[in-house]
Design a protein around this motif. Structure first.
Motif, PDB file in Angstrom:
ATOM      1  N   ASP A  50     -53.016  10.816  20.868  1.00  9.98           N
ATOM      2  CA  ASP A  50     -53.301  11.661  22.023  1.00  9.98           C
ATOM      3  C   ASP A  50     -54.735  11.469  22.506  1.00  9.98           C
ATOM      4  O   ASP A  50     -54.998  11.442  23.721  1.00  9.98           O
ATOM      5  CB  ASP A  50     -53.073  13.131  21.666  1.00  9.98           C
ATOM      6  CG  ASP A  50     -51.602  13.483  21.534  1.00  9.98           C
ATOM      7  OD1 ASP A  50     -50.759  12.711  22.040  1.00  9.98           O
ATOM      8  OD2 ASP A  50     -51.294  14.521  20.909  1.00  9.98           O
ATOM      9  N   LEU A  51     -55.664  11.332  21.553  1.00  8.69           N
ATOM     10  CA  LEU A  51     -57.061  11.156  21.921  1.00  8.69           C
ATOM     11  C   LEU A  51     -57.259   9.864  22.699  1.00  8.69           C
ATOM     12  O   LEU A  51     -57.889   9.849  23.765  1.00  8.69           O
ATOM     13  CB  LEU A  51     -57.937  11.165  20.665  1.00  8.69           C
ATOM     14  CG  LEU A  51     -59.445  11.019  20.871  1.00  8.69           C
ATOM     15  CD1 LEU A  51     -59.998  12.168  21.701  1.00  8.69           C
ATOM     16  CD2 LEU A  51     -60.168  10.941  19.533  1.00  8.69           C
ATOM     17  N   PHE A  52     -56.704   8.785  22.194  1.00 11.68           N
ATOM     18  CA  PHE A  52     -56.940   7.499  22.842  1.00 11.68           C
ATOM     19  C   PHE A  52     -56.097   7.320  24.093  1.00 11.68           C
ATOM     20  O   PHE A  52     -56.476   6.548  24.983  1.00 11.68           O
ATOM     21  CB  PHE A  52     -56.749   6.373  21.840  1.00 11.68           C
ATOM     22  CG  PHE A  52     -57.900   6.301  20.872  1.00 11.68           C
ATOM     23  CD1 PHE A  52     -59.135   5.832  21.277  1.00 11.68           C
ATOM     24  CD2 PHE A  52     -57.768   6.759  19.578  1.00 11.68           C
ATOM     25  CE1 PHE A  52     -60.208   5.800  20.403  1.00 11.68           C
ATOM     26  CE2 PHE A  52     -58.831   6.727  18.692  1.00 11.68           C
ATOM     27  CZ  PHE A  52     -60.062   6.244  19.109  1.00 11.68           C
ATOM     28  N   ALA A  53     -54.999   8.048  24.189  1.00 18.89           N
ATOM     29  CA  ALA A  53     -54.263   8.044  25.452  1.00 18.89           C
ATOM     30  C   ALA A  53     -55.118   8.675  26.551  1.00 18.89           C
ATOM     31  O   ALA A  53     -55.143   8.204  27.696  1.00 18.89           O
ATOM     32  CB  ALA A  53     -52.948   8.799  25.297  1.00 18.89           C
ATOM     33  N   ALA A  54     -55.839   9.752  26.194  1.00 22.88           N
ATOM     34  CA  ALA A  54     -56.726  10.390  27.172  1.00 22.88           C
ATOM     35  C   ALA A  54     -57.894   9.478  27.532  1.00 22.88           C
ATOM     36  O   ALA A  54     -58.315   9.405  28.695  1.00 22.88           O
ATOM     37  CB  ALA A  54     -57.227  11.721  26.624  1.00 22.88           C
ATOM     38  N   LEU A  55     -58.429   8.767  26.548  1.00 24.66           N
ATOM     39  CA  LEU A  55     -59.595   7.921  26.796  1.00 24.66           C
ATOM     40  C   LEU A  55     -59.255   6.645  27.565  1.00 24.66           C
ATOM     41  O   LEU A  55     -60.114   6.075  28.237  1.00 24.66           O
ATOM     42  CB  LEU A  55     -60.259   7.555  25.468  1.00 24.66           C
ATOM     43  CG  LEU A  55     -61.043   8.675  24.781  1.00 24.66           C
ATOM     44  CD1 LEU A  55     -61.502   8.232  23.404  1.00 24.66           C
ATOM     45  CD2 LEU A  55     -62.237   9.106  25.623  1.00 24.66           C
TER      46      LEU A  55
END
Length: 361
Positions: free
Chosen positions: A269-274
């Motif tokens: 989820d974090l890297f999808a946002a980034l």
């Protein structure tokens, strides 16, 4: 929205100790806080925010408001994950403003209402002006990082004023500090509003200087041709947003809080946002302003690719300095000299108008 996450205080002291003392805090005081701190989140004796706030309160009682602001800055570090951290930021602001009459440069705090997502958002800015400035000229718009905000980098702001002779307008990037909105790609709208405001303070020429994640913002405004010129110090551009890059020193939690998550996100989820922050679409275009890109070769947060990707681009100068890390902070005097050499050449070209020869790369 905010959350706490597993984080060892001793790891942050190990990484940030040079920054703590180089900013002006007496080493014995930092050592005492380090020895007393056993927990990152407990708001009680032994807790990070408690011990730093106690030191700050002692400075404040002694009338050392500049040191109090620095110590409260570390109390709220690394992000506003709870009420105690937010209270420390409020006290930092109070002490910073109390210290302001003693600054070497004229200072004021302005609060702007800027467009964002169809409405307005409140954006406080700090303006520092070299006393020798007699007429309106170019203005430096400066954005700090995801965990070091405009009050935390006061020493760098005054150094930029001293080395360039130009006024500085400093702000916190979305998701940090005084910002009222999470960090997101459409935060670029706020930066455009700030560039427009800075144009009214000088002769219309704005150079965007960005540090760390603030360097991502200045890279974007430079690549998009929105600022007249851009300086990028340790800015993540595209490679830094690949999975697995945020595992050290709590950076995943710092960035997760800035993005507006209310609980610790999964790595996916974090890297999808980034992923949405990649500047590859702008790198593939040719509308950029003149740019200076600098970082340390040993940066543990931003890979070398995010500096070297600028090599060979039009009107762009690139420096990847050996034997230093993120934002080349341990070689700051050299970085300031690089800026001092590049900026007058670039401004001369900009002020000469269309058709002038671009600065050498």
């Amino acid at each position: 929205m905010s959350y706490q996450w597993p984080l060892e205080a001793k790891d942050l002291f190990a990484e940030r100790y040079p920054q703590m003392v180089n900013a002006g805090l007496p080493a014995p005081d930092v050592d005492a806080v380090r020895a007393a701190t056993t927990d990152m989140w407990a708001d009680e004796p032994g807790g990070w925010v408690h011990e730093w706030s106690a030191l700050a309160a002692r400075y404040a009682s002694a009338g050392s408001h500049d040191l109090a602001a620095l110590a409260y800055g570390w109390a709220r570090f690394p992000t506003l994950a709870d009420g105690a951290k937010r209270a420390a930021l409020a006290r930092q602001t109070e002490e910073y403003l109390l210290a302001a009459p003693g600054f070497a440069l004229p200072f004021r705090r302005d609060v702007l209402d800027l467009p964002h997502r169809g409405g307005l958002t409140r954006v406080p800015v700090h303006v520092l002006t070299p006393p020798a400035v007699a007429e309106k000229g170019p203005v430096l718009l400066v954005s700090g990082g995801v965990d070091s905000w405009k009050m935390d980098v006061h020493g760098l702001l005054t150094a930029l004023c001293a080395h360039t002779g130009l006024p500085v307008v400093a702000f916190d990037i979305p998701g940090t500090g005084d910002s009222q909105v999470p960090m997101s790609p459409d935060g670029a709208e706020i930066v455009r509003g700030l560039i427009g405001h800075a144009r009214t303070l000088g002769n219309g020429i704005v150079v965007h200087v960005g540090i760390s994640m603030g360097g991502h913002c200045s890279a974007r405004s430079g690549l998009a041709g929105e600022a007249d010129a851009a300086i990028v110090l340790g800015g993540p551009v595209e490679a830094a947003f690949d999975g697995g890059r945020l595992a050290r020193f709590g950076m995943d939690g710092i960035v997760g809080n800035a993005l507006g998550f209310d609980r610790q996100p999964s790595p996916d989820d974090l890297f999808a946002a980034l992923a949405a922050f990649s500047l590859r679409p702008l790198l593939d275009q040719e509308c950029q302003a003149p740019m200076l890109v600098v970082n340390g070769a040993d940066d543990i947060h931003v890979p070398q690719e995010d500096t070297l990707v600028f090599e060979g681009r039009r009107a762009t100068e690139v420096h990847l300095l050996p034997d230093t890390g993120h934002c080349a902070v341990t070689r700051l005097p050299e970085v300031l000299e690089i800026i001092s050499e590049w900026l007058p050449r670039t401004l001369s070209t900009l002020q000469a108008g269309p058709g002038a020869v671009e600065p050498a790369t």
